[in-house]
Write a protein that holds these residues in place. Sequence first.
Motif, PDB file in Angstrom:
ATOM      1  N   HIS A 166       0.773  -0.993   0.055  1.00  0.00           N
ATOM      2  CA  HIS A 166      -0.153  -0.035  -0.118  1.00  0.00           C
ATOM      3  C   HIS A 166       0.868   1.192  -0.066  1.00  0.00           C
ATOM      4  CE1 HIS A 166      -3.465  -2.721   0.835  1.00  0.00           C
ATOM      5  NE2 HIS A 166      -2.599  -3.343   1.620  1.00  0.00           N
TER       6      HIS A 166
ATOM      7  N   LYS B 138       3.369  -3.013   9.329  1.00  0.00           N
ATOM      8  CA  LYS B 138       2.566  -1.660   9.516  1.00  0.00           C
ATOM      9  C   LYS B 138       3.297  -0.603  10.356  1.00  0.00           C
ATOM     10  CE  LYS B 138      -1.757  -4.144  11.042  1.00  0.00           C
ATOM     11  NZ  LYS B 138      -2.640  -4.225  12.149  1.00  0.00           N
TER      12      LYS B 138
ATOM     13  N   ASN C 230      -0.939   2.216  13.243  1.00  0.00           N
ATOM     14  CA  ASN C 230      -2.184   1.466  12.638  1.00  0.00           C
ATOM     15  C   ASN C 230      -2.525   1.282  11.033  1.00  0.00           C
ATOM     16  OD1 ASN C 230      -3.185   0.403  15.174  1.00  0.00           O
ATOM     17  ND2 ASN C 230      -4.289   2.451  15.498  1.00  0.00           N
ATOM     18  N   GLU C 231      -1.365   1.964  10.534  1.00  0.00           N
ATOM     19  CA  GLU C 231      -1.506   2.109   9.094  1.00  0.00           C
ATOM     20  C   GLU C 231      -1.056   0.759   8.487  1.00  0.00           C
ATOM     21  OE1 GLU C 231       0.337   4.658   5.332  1.00  0.00           O
ATOM     22  OE2 GLU C 231       1.021   4.949   7.337  1.00  0.00           O
TER      23      GLU C 231
END
Length: 142
Positions: free
Chosen positions: A93, A123, A126-127
């Motif tokens: 991501h 991560k 929390n990403e």
Amino acid sequence: MELEKIDIHELLPQEEPFVMVGHLIHYDDIVTVTTTKISDENIFVESGVFTPSGVIENIAQTCAARIGYINKYILKKGIQIGFIGAVRDLTIHRLPKTGEEITTTISVIEEVFGMTLVSASVKINNEVLADAEMKIAVGGRS
């Protein structure tokens, strides 16, 4: 035992500059968690960004830290060498930048005949930066 105080080099067959995990912070039969601060000196950093190859190797070395912990502290054996058997459903991501600390979590899905299948998540807080499934084969000793 405070896992964070274990020298990660005691658990891994890799040596500098190829060590891609910093600290083991959690271990149980299913879940293993490591943290790693991304530095400019890392061989997988290009233009201040940790490359996809670095992310994959970080996941693999989190698996290696798990195996190393089991061998050293539970089975009282030496370090074993592992190999990436397959990477499936890798989604990145965002790539971490130098100075950021990533937390990598692997969860064992299945273990059979020296092969371990894990789901992995990388991560920052929390990403979710990346997730994948990885198959690791354990071979000989380092």
